[in-house]
Design a protein around this motif. Structure first.
Motif, short mmCIF file in Angstrom:
data_model
loop_
_atom_site.label_atom_id
_atom_site.label_comp_id
_atom_site.label_asym_id
_atom_site.label_seq_id
_atom_site.Cartn_x
_atom_site.Cartn_y
_atom_site.Cartn_z
N UNK A 1 -102.67 57.67 -55.66
CA UNK A 1 -103.70 58.60 -55.16
C UNK A 1 -103.52 59.98 -55.80
N UNK A 2 -104.51 60.83 -55.52
CA UNK A 2 -104.43 62.19 -56.05
C UNK A 2 -103.94 63.10 -54.93
N UNK A 3 -102.84 63.80 -55.19
CA UNK A 3 -102.29 64.72 -54.19
C UNK A 3 -102.31 66.12 -54.80
N UNK B 1 -99.24 54.66 -58.30
CA UNK B 1 -98.66 53.61 -57.45
C UNK B 1 -97.83 52.63 -58.27
N UNK B 2 -98.17 52.46 -59.53
CA UNK B 2 -97.43 51.50 -60.37
C UNK B 2 -97.24 52.09 -61.75
N UNK B 3 -96.24 51.57 -62.42
CA UNK B 3 -95.98 52.08 -63.76
C UNK B 3 -95.41 50.98 -64.67
N UNK C 1 -111.96 53.93 -59.65
CA UNK C 1 -111.37 54.85 -58.68
C UNK C 1 -110.04 54.32 -58.14
N UNK C 2 -109.99 53.02 -57.92
CA UNK C 2 -108.77 52.42 -57.36
C UNK C 2 -107.65 52.41 -58.42
N UNK C 3 -108.04 52.04 -59.63
CA UNK C 3 -107.04 51.88 -60.70
C UNK C 3 -106.58 53.23 -61.26
#
Ligand code: CBF
Length: 789
Positions: free
Chosen positions: A157-159, A166-168, A335-337
């Motif tokens: 998400x954007x903070x 979330x993943x890398x 948006x999700x990815x």
């Protein structure tokens, strides 16, 4: 012996490669970067030896060891990293970039299995697909660079305006050298491989035997570079394709910026003075929002500063106007990815709409325009779910937008992107495609090349293809004609032997070799070709033996892959194979007609088929083929073309003259009226067309192929009702084929046309295309590596 030869050639290349890198680093010139999801490199050994001018030396050395260079070269597996014209174009471009000493290089992905290996089921004629394990025995042309690796993030998400992924995974570089012809310059093709990120490996979960959790990142990484164009019928498939595109963009942009810094640059507002990024079609669109993200979130630039420089750095090439091929992705998926990128894209969109509205108001739009615009707006608003249209994003972000042939670039301006064209006409350009004359004439056809060099008087034509024009002066000279025909015959013999080896079909060498090789697609109309063959067969069957003996014998050769989920294209492959089984075994017809489908079309197969061709078919519905590049390769090799006024055919015909081109079919402006005529039930097909369909329906070729024939007739449940106008063009196609037969019977006239074809193929040299990209889009200049002292 292949491995040993490759290692020895590589050693020579590495020196040039290192010198090139060091020289570019020292000179710090503006550099272009070509981002492409596909490269169809073909075999590297032949090309490297040829470009270094060492073919004679290697042949000799291998002979003294008891081998031939041809045999050793043929061991190499084709790098399966592409699908069609777009990928091969990218590879031709790299060859030209290196040859012209330009500071540019390529980025792509290192797919483990490429697209697929194609086979044919002998019993049913159906296409078979296998994973193409092209790396199985290693790849001597690549250098792994584990030290060059970048994190690639997804999800999260954007903070506070920044992305918390979330993943890398990690993108790791594999470099291949691309030598130029007769120069020390040797550029790089950098391919990214995905590897799991150690940070994400859950050691505790693994030790608790929760392998699924702990191996998650490993699985994601291995999926990312498994295949080119994975099926995108499901949301998961779409997410995977988009992830691949993002990985290419993110790794490449990070690498480009790292190099820019490494060369001592630091003023971000001048990035475009050192960097040009070419997006090869829409697959690398995310390069623009990724550059924006890095500039703002990592480097601290404001939106305005980041946007100002991004708009001057990226450029877009469009390769298709087919609406279904213009990529769009569900907004919620993007948006999700990639949540931060979606924010950036939304803002680009909002600002663009605001500025377009302003421009429109300023123009106080004419009534008519307003009506049209309102209609378009409504259409896009009504689309559910909301989509991100990649081509639109490219048009807005790009400093330049180019089509790939003159007619295509006009269609792009007048129809496909007309709204954008009206707003920024200065961005739109044409760059007619080209092919490298090294691979596609000098190296793949040494027999014809020797004749050309003799009659042109030198081998400068290998780079300066305008020199080929000199052949035209001798086109009717019997001595040249005899040598020309002997070279063609030698290539037909090689092709015949190959066909026998892979299909077990004996083809007569004194027949006309008529070839259509390209991806199997309804718009390319292999269907029209095979229906024409069926009509020919039917006619021959009805002839007396005396009449039949007067027919011009033909070998009709097809090659090409149908995308794994493209059912209609696969039916066309099956029809071709079934027709072949019947025709080739008909004793009444004997050697007068043969129909061959050569499986697993790839670069090496093209290098065998094209030099042997006498007629080739480029018969797409007008307005559908952006350019085509095999038409250029066939032309260079002295092959005559039967074709429509589509793509680069238009320019080829202008060069060779209409006497040397078999034109047929309706033109682009006639296409929509023809479709409307069909839809209104007013189209009356030619009797020969109806007869041909009835003949297939009678079951001569086993199955009745109802789904295929029905699609031409628009029968319920069978597709779009001859959308590609096979029926409309059938009569004109048959008439053009009759002209071909008459022309072929005049051997001297045919040979003259063949020589003229090669003589006027100079325009379609990719060196010319690349020179135009360099000067008119990228703004880069040659940076020649000096000789070692
Ligand atoms: O511009 C290169 C080629 O690209 C395609 O293959 C593509 O993938 N869109 C087009 O279909 C060709 O016409 C074109 O020559």
């Amino acid at each position: 012996m292949y491995q040993a030869t490759a290692q020895s050639v590589r050693e020579g290349l590495v020196e040039r490669w290192n010198d090139t890198y060091a020289h570019f680093h020292k000179e710090n010139p503006k550099q272009a970067y070509y981002l492409s999801m596909e490269y169809l490199q073909g075999r590297a050994l032949t090309n490297a030896i040829g470009n270094m001018g060492l073919t004679g030396e290697y042949s000799e050395a291998l002979r003294s060891l008891g081998y031939t260079l041809e045999d050793v070269m043929s061991v190499e597996r084709n790098a399966g990293l592409g699908n069609g014209g777009l990928g091969r174009l990218a590879s031709c471009f790299l060859d030209s970039i290196a040859t012209l000493d330009l500071p540019a290089w390529g980025y792509g992905l290192r797919y483990k299995y490429g697209l697929f290996k194609q086979g044919v089921d002998k019993a049913t004629g159906e296409q078979l697909e296998y994973a193409d394990d092209w790396l199985e025995v290693g790849n001597p042309w690549e250098v792994a660079r584990p030290q060059v690796s970048y994190p690639i993030s997804f999800y999260g998400k954007v903070v506070n305006g920044k992305w918390a992924p979330g993943k890398q995974v990690r993108a790791v570089a594999y470099d291949s050298p691309i030598p130029g012809y007769k120069t020390r310059n040797c550029i790089s093709l950098r391919m990214w491989d995905a590897q799991p990120s150690a940070v994400e490996f859950d050691l505790a979960a693994f030790n608790a035997s929760d392998y699924e959790t702990s191996m998650g990142p490993t699985n994601l990484a291995s999926m990312l570079c498994a295949v080119l164009y994975p099926g995108d019928g499901t949301r998961e498939g779409k997410a995977l394709r988009l992830s691949q595109q993002y990985m290419l963009c993110s790794a490449s942009v990070q690498d480009i910026l790292a190099r820019w810094k490494e060369r001592g640059n630091s003023d971000w507002s001048k990035l475009h003075e050192k960097v040009a990024i070419q997006m090869n079609d829409t697959h690398p669109t995310l390069a623009a929002p990724e550059l924006m993200r890095i500039l703002m979130d990592d480097e601290g630039l404001s939106w305005d500063d980041a946007w100002a420089v991004t708009k001057k750095t990226v450029a877009y090439t469009n390769h298709t106007v087919m609406p279904e091929a213009l990529e769009k992705w569900p907004l919620d998926l993007v948006e999700e990815l990639l949540p931060r990128h979606m924010e950036i894209i939304k803002r680009i969109d909002e600002e663009f709409i605001a500025s377009a509205a302003k421009a429109k108001a300023a123009k106080a739009a004419k009534k008519d325009d307003k009506k049209k615009d309102d209609k378009k707006k409504k259409e896009s608003e009504e689309e559910k779910p909301a989509m991100v249209r990649m081509a639109n994003l490219c048009c807005i972000s790009g400093m330049a937008i180019n089509g790939v042939a003159a007619i295509h670039s006009e269609i792009v301006k007048d129809f496909t992107f007309n709204d954008f064209y009206k707003l920024f006409p200065e961005k739109f350009q044409n760059k007619t495609n080209g092919v490298t004359p090294r691979r596609w004439l000098a190296f793949c056809n040494p027999q014809l090349s020797a004749v050309i060099t003799k009659w042109v008087g030198n081998d400068k034509w290998v780079t300066d293809t305008d020199e080929l024009r000199k052949l035209a002066e001798h086109a009717t000279n019997p001595e040249l004609q005899a040598e020309w025909k002997a070279a063609k015959l030698a290539r037909k013999k090689i092709c015949k032997d190959y066909i026998k080896k892979v299909t077990d079909i004996d083809v007569p060498i004194d027949s006309m070799f008529d070839i259509q090789v390209k991806r199997i697609h309804e718009y390319k109309r292999q269907f029209l070709n095979i229906l024409g063959i069926i009509y020919r067969y039917k006619q021959m069957k009805a002839m007396t033996p005396e009449e039949r003996a007067k027919c011009v014998p033909r070998v009709c050769i097809f090659g090409g892959k149908a995308y794994a989920t493209y059912t209609q294209a696969k039916r066309i492959v099956r029809l071709i194979n079934n027709v072949g089984s019947v025709v080739n075994n008909d004793p009444e017809i004997g050697d007068l007609l043969k129909v061959v489908f050569v499986p697993d079309y790839n670069v090496s197969l093209a290098e065998t088929l094209i030099p042997a061709s006498e007629l080739s078919q480029h018969i797409s519905t007008a307005g559908t083929e952006a350019s085509g590049t095999s038409n250029m390769k066939f032309q260079m090799n002295g092959c005559l073309i039967i074709g429509t006024l589509d793509g680069a055919n238009v320019e080829i015909r202008e060069c060779v003259g209409d006497d040397n081109f078999f034109l047929f079919g309706i033109t682009d402006p006639e296409v929509e009226p023809a479709r409307a005529e069909r839809a209104a039930g007013k189209f009356v097909p030619d009797a020969r067309f109806t007869e041909t369909l009835e003949y297939v329906r009678s079951g001569v070729f086993g199955d009745k192929f109802e789904e295929l024939l029905g699609s031409l007739e628009g029968n319920e449940g069978f597709g779009r009702g001859d959308y590609f106008l096979v029926g409309k063009d059938f009569a004109s196609y048959l008439e053009a084929q009759e002209r071909v037969d008459v022309a072929y019977a005049d051997s001297m006239g045919w040979t003259e046309s063949s020589i003229i074809s090669t003589a006027f193929s100079g325009k379609f040299n990719s060196d010319r295309t690349i020179d135009q990209y360099a000067k008119e889009i990228w703004g880069i200049k040659p940076c020649t590596v000096p000789e070692r002292k």
